[in-house]
Design a protein around this motif. Sequence first.
Motif, PDB file in Angstrom:
ATOM      1  N   ASN A   1       0.641  -1.313  -0.010  1.00 20.40           N
ATOM      2  CA  ASN A   1       0.070  -0.034  -0.042  1.00 20.40           C
ATOM      3  C   ASN A   1       0.914   1.387   0.032  1.00 20.40           C
ATOM      4  N   GLY A   2       2.026   1.098  -0.202  1.00 20.60           N
ATOM      5  CA  GLY A   2       3.000   2.357  -0.379  1.00 20.60           C
ATOM      6  C   GLY A   2       3.300   2.941   0.690  1.00 20.60           C
ATOM      7  N   ILE A   3       3.368   2.070   2.002  1.00 22.90           N
ATOM      8  CA  ILE A   3       3.516   3.050   3.300  1.00 22.90           C
ATOM      9  C   ILE A   3       4.963   2.252   3.838  1.00 22.90           C
ATOM     10  N   VAL A   4       5.595   3.046   5.066  1.00 18.21           N
ATOM     11  CA  VAL A   4       6.835   2.311   5.336  1.00 18.21           C
ATOM     12  C   VAL A   4       6.415   1.538   6.349  1.00 18.21           C
ATOM     13  N   PRO A   5       7.122   0.122   6.606  1.00 25.59           N
ATOM     14  CA  PRO A   5       7.038  -0.751   7.550  1.00 25.59           C
ATOM     15  C   PRO A   5       7.876  -0.394   8.736  1.00 25.59           C
ATOM     16  N   ALA A   6       7.658  -0.415   9.978  1.00 28.05           N
ATOM     17  CA  ALA A   6       8.592   0.052  10.860  1.00 28.05           C
ATOM     18  C   ALA A   6       8.680  -1.154  11.837  1.00 28.05           C
ATOM     19  N   HIS A   7       9.965  -1.296  12.401  1.00 27.82           N
ATOM     20  CA  HIS A   7       9.923  -2.700  13.252  1.00 27.82           C
ATOM     21  C   HIS A   7       9.967  -2.287  14.692  1.00 27.82           C
ATOM     22  N   ASN A   8       9.828  -3.018  15.487  1.00 30.11           N
ATOM     23  CA  ASN A   8       9.784  -2.933  16.966  1.00 30.11           C
ATOM     24  C   ASN A   8      11.163  -2.644  17.449  1.00 30.11           C
ATOM     25  N   ILE A   9      10.874  -2.129  18.818  1.00 25.64           N
ATOM     26  CA  ILE A   9      12.135  -2.130  19.761  1.00 25.64           C
ATOM     27  C   ILE A   9      13.045  -3.044  19.736  1.00 25.64           C
ATOM     28  N   THR A  10      14.385  -2.958  20.391  1.00 30.21           N
ATOM     29  CA  THR A  10      15.102  -4.051  20.954  1.00 30.21           C
ATOM     30  C   THR A  10      15.424  -3.592  22.237  1.00 30.21           C
ATOM     31  N   GLN A  11      15.446  -4.673  22.984  1.00 33.30           N
ATOM     32  CA  GLN A  11      15.556  -4.407  24.561  1.00 33.30           C
ATOM     33  C   GLN A  11      16.758  -4.153  25.066  1.00 33.30           C
ATOM     34  N   ASP A  12      17.823  -4.413  24.280  1.00 29.27           N
ATOM     35  CA  ASP A  12      19.150  -4.068  24.579  1.00 29.27           C
ATOM     36  C   ASP A  12      19.293  -2.910  24.334  1.00 29.27           C
ATOM     37  N   LEU A  13      19.841  -2.151  25.495  1.00 22.63           N
ATOM     38  CA  LEU A  13      19.978  -0.651  25.596  1.00 22.63           C
ATOM     39  C   LEU A  13      21.240  -0.102  25.396  1.00 22.63           C
ATOM     40  N   LYS A  14      22.249  -0.780  25.497  1.00 21.37           N
ATOM     41  CA  LYS A  14      23.823  -0.600  25.303  1.00 21.37           C
ATOM     42  C   LYS A  14      24.507  -1.003  24.287  1.00 21.37           C
ATOM     43  N   SER A  15      24.497  -2.460  24.028  1.00 20.05           N
ATOM     44  CA  SER A  15      25.296  -2.835  23.187  1.00 20.05           C
ATOM     45  C   SER A  15      25.014  -2.465  21.704  1.00 20.05           C
ATOM     46  N   ALA A  16      26.080  -1.759  21.070  1.00 25.92           N
ATOM     47  CA  ALA A  16      25.793  -1.371  19.748  1.00 25.92           C
ATOM     48  C   ALA A  16      25.768  -2.413  18.900  1.00 25.92           C
ATOM     49  N   GLU A  17      26.661  -3.540  19.113  1.00 30.25           N
ATOM     50  CA  GLU A  17      26.551  -4.527  18.284  1.00 30.25           C
ATOM     51  C   GLU A  17      25.154  -5.338  18.151  1.00 30.25           C
ATOM     52  N   THR A  18      24.639  -5.432  19.430  1.00 27.26           N
ATOM     53  CA  THR A  18      23.480  -6.179  19.236  1.00 27.26           C
ATOM     54  C   THR A  18      22.318  -5.422  18.665  1.00 27.26           C
ATOM     55  N   ILE A  19      22.452  -4.223  19.031  1.00 25.76           N
ATOM     56  CA  ILE A  19      21.098  -3.227  18.418  1.00 25.76           C
ATOM     57  C   ILE A  19      21.394  -3.195  16.846  1.00 25.76           C
ATOM     58  N   PHE A  20      22.793  -2.855  16.305  1.00 22.90           N
ATOM     59  CA  PHE A  20      22.757  -3.025  15.055  1.00 22.90           C
ATOM     60  C   PHE A  20      22.314  -4.512  14.396  1.00 22.90           C
ATOM     61  N   GLY A  21      22.831  -5.363  14.897  1.00 18.72           N
ATOM     62  CA  GLY A  21      22.318  -6.750  14.388  1.00 18.72           C
ATOM     63  C   GLY A  21      20.794  -6.902  14.294  1.00 18.72           C
ATOM     64  N   ASP A  22      20.098  -6.432  15.285  1.00 14.53           N
ATOM     65  CA  ASP A  22      18.779  -6.494  15.444  1.00 14.53           C
ATOM     66  C   ASP A  22      18.253  -5.795  14.140  1.00 14.53           C
ATOM     67  N   ALA A  23      18.785  -4.516  14.273  1.00 13.56           N
ATOM     68  CA  ALA A  23      18.203  -3.821  12.835  1.00 13.56           C
ATOM     69  C   ALA A  23      18.430  -4.219  11.576  1.00 13.56           C
ATOM     70  N   ARG A  24      19.708  -4.738  11.548  1.00 13.19           N
ATOM     71  CA  ARG A  24      20.191  -5.436  10.122  1.00 13.19           C
ATOM     72  C   ARG A  24      19.369  -6.611   9.789  1.00 13.19           C
ATOM     73  N   ARG A  25      18.890  -7.468  10.864  1.00 10.99           N
ATOM     74  CA  ARG A  25      18.072  -8.503  10.740  1.00 10.99           C
ATOM     75  C   ARG A  25      16.622  -8.123  10.030  1.00 10.99           C
ATOM     76  N   ALA A  26      16.172  -6.864  10.844  1.00  7.24           N
ATOM     77  CA  ALA A  26      14.735  -6.551  10.671  1.00  7.24           C
ATOM     78  C   ALA A  26      14.914  -5.780   9.078  1.00  7.24           C
ATOM     79  N   ARG A  27      15.948  -5.283   8.822  1.00 10.57           N
ATOM     80  CA  ARG A  27      15.954  -4.678   7.332  1.00 10.57           C
ATOM     81  C   ARG A  27      16.024  -5.766   6.117  1.00 10.57           C
TER      82      ARG A  27
END
Length: 329
Positions: free
Chosen positions: A217-243
């Motif tokens: 429908n031509g709109i942007v899908p947005a992924h949920n939060i990640t619960q890890d608040l500090k590990s840049a590697e984990t946050i990046f990994g979650d966002a990468r998998r989502a993408r």
Amino acid sequence: MAKPVHPGEALFRGEKPFPVIPACEHIAGSEKLILKSLALQDELGPIFDLTCDCEDGARAGEETEHAEMIVRVLRSGANKIRQAGVRVHDFTHPHFRKDIEILVAGAGEVLAHVTLPKPTAAAQVAETIELIQKVAARHRIGRQIPVHVLIETHGALRDAFEIAALPGLQTLDFGLLDFVAAHHGAVPAQAMRSPGQFEHKLIARAKTEVVAAALANGIVPAHNITQDLKSAETIFGDARRARYEFGFLRMWSIHPAQIRPIVDAMKPDHSEVQEGAAILLAGQAAGWGPIQHAGGLHDRASYRYYWEVLQKARVTGVAIPEEAAKAFF
């Protein structure tokens, strides 16, 4: 010599443009955190949107004061970039309608979006959109305020395609924690975290449905939060998998430390931006007819793809070759 035709005019004539918005949506509830987030926007540039939270941010009994605070802050000089929206209470909450009245009437000209949590049916979303439009019209707000919808109930997932087709929507967002809780223990708590959130069959199916409904429908899908608040590697990994595994083009952040890793994971590859710029410049020079580039054939389909790559590069802070930047932006 004819003036070069801009890709936005040549490639999408007559179509609804796909929203070009930041790849990260950061949420903040208190006045202190909202002001800090606005200052961070000013520092980092427009690489993330801010959502001021009424749903979880307001104390019980202080909903009116909280909404009025958000109006005051968003109308102040602190909101320089004007990329801040709001999450209202859910459709069944006693303060839901008053949230919309206060926020749209008071800050409708500057609201980047209104996020609707926990709908259980498309009819609720349709009614809310109509309410927003009526309040805006009554207060002479001369713009359509974009609407974001959180898919975090069984009913909303069932109606995801119907919701995504409603007018005025900009994003369809997946709400993981509430969706897991709605399964009454059938989905374990591990599915609220990685890797479970990407591997449990019911959660993976729900995410796939949300992305498919949004993109169809031509709109942007947005992924949920990640619960890890500090590990840049984990946050990046979650966002990468989502993408790259699910096709999400945007992700929620709940801590300032999450913003940069999310943007870095979501942004297009530098080499793809360079290639896209070259292909688009050659395509424009050829009047958007077919061309050959680096031994490959390119036509309007690949031009459309690379034009969206360049737009995503711009909102995620990836450098665009100077000639392309001047020609297209």
